[in-house]
Design a protein around this motif. Structure first.
Motif, mmCIF file in Angstrom:
data_model
loop_
_atom_site.group_PDB
_atom_site.id
_atom_site.type_symbol
_atom_site.label_atom_id
_atom_site.label_comp_id
_atom_site.label_asym_id
_atom_site.label_seq_id
_atom_site.Cartn_x
_atom_site.Cartn_y
_atom_site.Cartn_z
ATOM 1 N N SER A 135 -8.543 7.087 -17.758
ATOM 2 C CA SER A 135 -9.250 6.310 -18.636
ATOM 3 C C SER A 135 -10.663 6.027 -18.234
ATOM 4 O O SER A 135 -10.999 6.139 -16.982
ATOM 5 C CB SER A 135 -8.688 5.112 -18.935
ATOM 6 N N LEU A 136 -11.846 5.820 -19.037
ATOM 7 C CA LEU A 136 -12.873 5.482 -18.786
ATOM 8 C C LEU A 136 -13.026 4.307 -17.517
ATOM 9 O O LEU A 136 -13.783 4.578 -16.617
ATOM 10 C CB LEU A 136 -13.766 5.230 -19.811
ATOM 11 N N ASN A 137 -12.154 3.315 -17.888
ATOM 12 C CA ASN A 137 -12.394 2.165 -16.997
ATOM 13 C C ASN A 137 -11.899 2.742 -15.569
ATOM 14 O O ASN A 137 -12.297 2.225 -14.453
ATOM 15 C CB ASN A 137 -11.285 1.065 -17.508
ATOM 16 N N LYS A 138 -10.845 3.397 -15.548
ATOM 17 C CA LYS A 138 -10.183 3.662 -14.241
ATOM 18 C C LYS A 138 -11.103 4.860 -13.547
ATOM 19 O O LYS A 138 -11.251 4.729 -12.339
ATOM 20 C CB LYS A 138 -8.919 4.467 -14.605
ATOM 21 N N PHE B 162 -7.901 14.948 -11.031
ATOM 22 C CA PHE B 162 -7.515 13.797 -11.763
ATOM 23 C C PHE B 162 -6.148 13.321 -11.041
ATOM 24 O O PHE B 162 -5.370 12.577 -11.523
ATOM 25 C CB PHE B 162 -7.284 13.541 -13.178
ATOM 26 N N LYS B 163 -5.949 14.000 -9.426
ATOM 27 C CA LYS B 163 -4.361 13.702 -8.771
ATOM 28 C C LYS B 163 -4.327 12.326 -8.518
ATOM 29 O O LYS B 163 -3.009 12.248 -8.334
ATOM 30 C CB LYS B 163 -4.465 14.831 -7.761
ATOM 31 N N TYR B 164 -5.447 11.577 -8.261
ATOM 32 C CA TYR B 164 -5.404 10.200 -7.791
ATOM 33 C C TYR B 164 -5.008 9.296 -9.030
ATOM 34 O O TYR B 164 -4.944 8.030 -8.772
ATOM 35 C CB TYR B 164 -6.528 9.773 -7.276
ATOM 36 N N PHE B 165 -4.817 9.762 -10.268
ATOM 37 C CA PHE B 165 -4.876 8.770 -11.400
ATOM 38 C C PHE B 165 -3.426 8.681 -11.806
ATOM 39 O O PHE B 165 -3.153 7.918 -12.914
ATOM 40 C CB PHE B 165 -5.596 9.488 -12.474
ATOM 41 N N ASN B 166 -2.556 9.281 -11.352
ATOM 42 C CA ASN B 166 -0.937 9.316 -11.737
ATOM 43 C C ASN B 166 -0.581 9.576 -13.145
ATOM 44 O O ASN B 166 0.201 8.901 -13.588
ATOM 45 C CB ASN B 166 -0.499 8.109 -11.225
ATOM 46 N N GLY B 167 -1.468 10.326 -13.731
ATOM 47 C CA GLY B 167 -1.353 10.776 -15.155
ATOM 48 C C GLY B 167 -2.056 9.624 -16.262
ATOM 49 O O GLY B 167 -1.689 9.735 -17.168
ATOM 50 N N TRP C 88 -15.042 6.092 -9.141
ATOM 51 C CA TRP C 88 -16.497 6.390 -8.514
ATOM 52 C C TRP C 88 -16.947 5.016 -7.776
ATOM 53 O O TRP C 88 -17.645 5.398 -6.944
ATOM 54 C CB TRP C 88 -17.159 6.640 -9.952
ATOM 55 N N GLY C 89 -16.724 3.903 -8.418
ATOM 56 C CA GLY C 89 -17.156 2.722 -7.540
ATOM 57 C C GLY C 89 -16.128 2.308 -6.446
ATOM 58 O O GLY C 89 -16.347 1.401 -5.905
ATOM 59 N N HIS C 90 -15.196 3.258 -5.922
ATOM 60 C CA HIS C 90 -14.169 3.102 -4.646
ATOM 61 C C HIS C 90 -13.468 1.820 -4.860
ATOM 62 O O HIS C 90 -13.073 1.223 -4.084
ATOM 63 C CB HIS C 90 -15.060 2.885 -3.652
ATOM 64 N N ASP C 91 -13.453 1.193 -6.146
ATOM 65 C CA ASP C 91 -12.503 -0.080 -6.357
ATOM 66 C C ASP C 91 -10.983 0.659 -6.730
ATOM 67 O O ASP C 91 -10.608 0.517 -7.941
ATOM 68 C CB ASP C 91 -13.057 -0.826 -7.530
ATOM 69 N N ARG C 92 -10.266 0.962 -5.571
ATOM 70 C CA ARG C 92 -9.256 1.637 -5.894
ATOM 71 C C ARG C 92 -8.410 1.886 -4.505
ATOM 72 O O ARG C 92 -8.879 1.605 -3.416
ATOM 73 C CB ARG C 92 -9.369 3.401 -6.429
ATOM 74 N N ILE C 93 -7.216 2.294 -4.400
ATOM 75 C CA ILE C 93 -6.556 2.571 -3.288
ATOM 76 C C ILE C 93 -7.145 4.045 -2.914
ATOM 77 O O ILE C 93 -7.154 4.937 -3.498
ATOM 78 C CB ILE C 93 -4.992 2.684 -3.742
ATOM 79 N N VAL D 43 0.710 -1.328 -0.118
ATOM 80 C CA VAL D 43 -0.144 -0.082 0.090
ATOM 81 C C VAL D 43 0.819 1.082 0.030
ATOM 82 O O VAL D 43 0.723 2.222 -0.401
ATOM 83 C CB VAL D 43 -1.008 -0.036 1.257
ATOM 84 N N LEU D 44 1.942 1.126 0.782
ATOM 85 C CA LEU D 44 2.755 2.475 0.892
ATOM 86 C C LEU D 44 3.476 2.683 -0.401
ATOM 87 O O LEU D 44 3.641 3.906 -0.885
ATOM 88 C CB LEU D 44 4.021 2.217 1.852
ATOM 89 N N ASP D 45 3.701 1.501 -1.221
ATOM 90 C CA ASP D 45 4.237 1.837 -2.613
ATOM 91 C C ASP D 45 3.439 2.724 -3.508
ATOM 92 O O ASP D 45 3.847 3.524 -4.085
ATOM 93 C CB ASP D 45 4.717 0.455 -3.251
ATOM 94 N N ALA D 46 2.012 2.455 -3.197
ATOM 95 C CA ALA D 46 1.115 3.026 -4.048
ATOM 96 C C ALA D 46 0.967 4.357 -3.669
ATOM 97 O O ALA D 46 0.896 5.479 -4.300
ATOM 98 C CB ALA D 46 -0.280 2.455 -3.933
ATOM 99 N N TYR D 47 1.042 4.740 -2.165
ATOM 100 C CA TYR D 47 0.689 5.951 -1.562
ATOM 101 C C TYR D 47 2.169 6.806 -2.159
ATOM 102 O O TYR D 47 1.990 8.091 -2.389
ATOM 103 C CB TYR D 47 0.667 5.718 -0.125
ATOM 104 N N TRP D 48 3.121 6.469 -1.838
ATOM 105 C CA TRP D 48 4.300 7.221 -2.135
ATOM 106 C C TRP D 48 4.591 7.715 -3.553
ATOM 107 O O TRP D 48 4.757 8.793 -3.947
ATOM 108 C CB TRP D 48 5.742 6.568 -1.668
ATOM 109 N N ARG D 49 4.010 6.848 -4.434
ATOM 110 C CA ARG D 49 4.052 7.216 -6.100
ATOM 111 C C ARG D 49 3.134 8.095 -6.291
ATOM 112 O O ARG D 49 3.138 8.997 -7.207
ATOM 113 C CB ARG D 49 3.891 5.928 -6.822
ATOM 114 N N ASN D 50 1.882 8.296 -5.721
ATOM 115 C CA ASN D 50 1.041 9.287 -5.787
ATOM 116 C C ASN D 50 1.204 10.517 -5.403
ATOM 117 O O ASN D 50 1.031 11.369 -5.830
ATOM 118 C CB ASN D 50 -0.369 8.678 -5.332
#
Length: 382
Positions: A81-84, A73-78, A89-94, A50-57
């Motif tokens: 996409s529609l899928n993302k 779109f700050k949580y998208f790391n650049g 929106w469905g909270h299926d994310r970090i 989880v920290l690996d995802a946190y520090w990258r963002n």
């Protein structure tokens, strides 16, 4: 002649004297047991992912969302996409919001040379250069900046904490994942082994410089140059432990922020709301920030730890609470490593004066931990 002899004044024992003796004998704040080792290593593996995802963002935001007032779109790391977007929106994310929560705790409580540097004229000059470059040709924003001259420098101060925490978590993520690898290889067998691993990695990275540079157009702007002398351990590690492990913020919904209620001390130094103090039971409730972290970690639990949780009386029903208890155990191991790393003299010194200095040092730390979860974890078994 009758003489009354006054009894000698005996200094009372510290309430957590057994834990002090435990550390002086080569142990840790957390008792050593096979169950605790499995919990700590397993939860730190999940936390490391989880920290690996946190520090990258955090790093992405500090470098690529620089002075963006509406960073949708700050949580998208650049990678938008529609899928993302649908997953978002469905909270299926970090839950990157928790990373920002920790960043804001560090910024609020301050400490270390990072906090001091951000109040210097050098920082202000470098920030103004970056602001001028970012706002070139943007007359609306230039007018806003002139009207509120402290607004954008304050945003850059916050972005500096995004970057610094990202650099800190980069090291910690690798540290926890390598701990898991060593456990799988049979090298980590006890809680002191866990502490020794963390301590060695902290010492190795202690003097790693903390810097922050942003690219605007074709030019790089150093916000925190290497010459500022900021380092990993003293200027991010220690302030992080102070702000996140010890102080943090009261959980909204459990404590009133109404000044008339007097439930929160006006003195931030008396805040005891950090990870080492938090009651695990509210974890999982709405509005409790660590719930986001526990939710993230549940997706990456190693099988051997998940099986232990499933065998608990409530099974999966209170999984976040069980994760929180394990997480607190692991953070007491990290705190042990920090205490040992900052100790005035080696823990096994034979010099009596040095032993006394170490004793006073340990008692000062344990004074702060009396009201933490530490006493209850001493005999807490899953």
């Amino acid at each position: 002649m009758n003489m009354t002899i006054a009894p000698k004044t005996v200094k009372p024992s510290h309430p957590l004297i057994e834990i002090i003796h435990q550390m002086q004998a080569g142990g840790a704040l957390l008792p050593d047991s096979p169950e605790n080792v499995i919990e700590v290593v397993g939860i730190l593996k999940s936390y490391g992912i989880v920290l690996d995802a946190y520090w990258r963002n955090l790093t992405y935001i500090s470098e690529h969302q620089f002075l963006e007032l509406f960073p949708f779109f700050k949580y998208f790391n650049g990678e938008v996409s529609l899928n993302k977007l649908l997953k978002h929106w469905g909270h299926d994310r970090i839950n990157y919001e928790f990373a920002e929560y920790c960043m804001k705790a560090m910024m609020y409580h301050g400490g270390g040379k990072l906090d001091a540097y951000l109040d210097t004229s050098e920082f202000r000059e470098r920030a103004q250069q970056a602001i001028a470059a970012k706002l070139k040709g943007n007359f609306l924003m230039q007018g806003l900046s002139n009207l509120f001259p402290e607004f954008l420098p304050e945003q850059i101060r916050q972005l500096a904490y995004y970057s610094a925490l990202g650099q800190f978590w980069n090291v910690m993520s690798a540290m926890f994942l390598s701990l898991s690898d060593r456990y799988d290889q049979g090298e980590i067998k006890t809680i002191p082994d866990v502490v020794a691993h963390v301590l060695a990695e902290l010492v190795k990275a202690a003097n790693q410089p903390i810097t922050y540079t942003v690219k605007i157009g074709d030019q790089d702007y150093e916000i925190i140059p290497k010459s500022a002398g900021l380092t990993f351990l003293m200027d991010t590690g220690v302030p992080y432990i102070e702000a996140v492990f010890f102080r943090s913020f009261p959980f909204m919904g459990t404590i009133s922020y109404n000044a008339q209620a007097c439930q929160i001390s006006p003195d931030p130094s008396r805040f005891n709301y950090g990870a080492l103090y938090a009651d695990p039971l509210p974890i999982g409730g709405a509005g409790i920030p660590p719930t986001l972290l526990m939710q993230d970690m549940r997706h990456y639990l190693p099988d051997y730890l998940h099986q232990i949780y499933r065998r608990s009386p409530r099974g999966e029903e209170d999984l976040r609470v069980l994760i929180c208890v394990s997480f607190q155990k692991s953070m007491f191991c990290v705190t042990t490593a920090a205490i040992l790393g900052l100790m005035p003299y080696p823990i096994d010194t034979a010099d009596l004066d040095q032993q006394q200095t170490n004793q006073v040092y340990l008692e000062a730390w344990l004074d702060r931990l009396i009201d933490s979860r530490l006493p209850s974890l001493q005999a807490c078994d899953m």
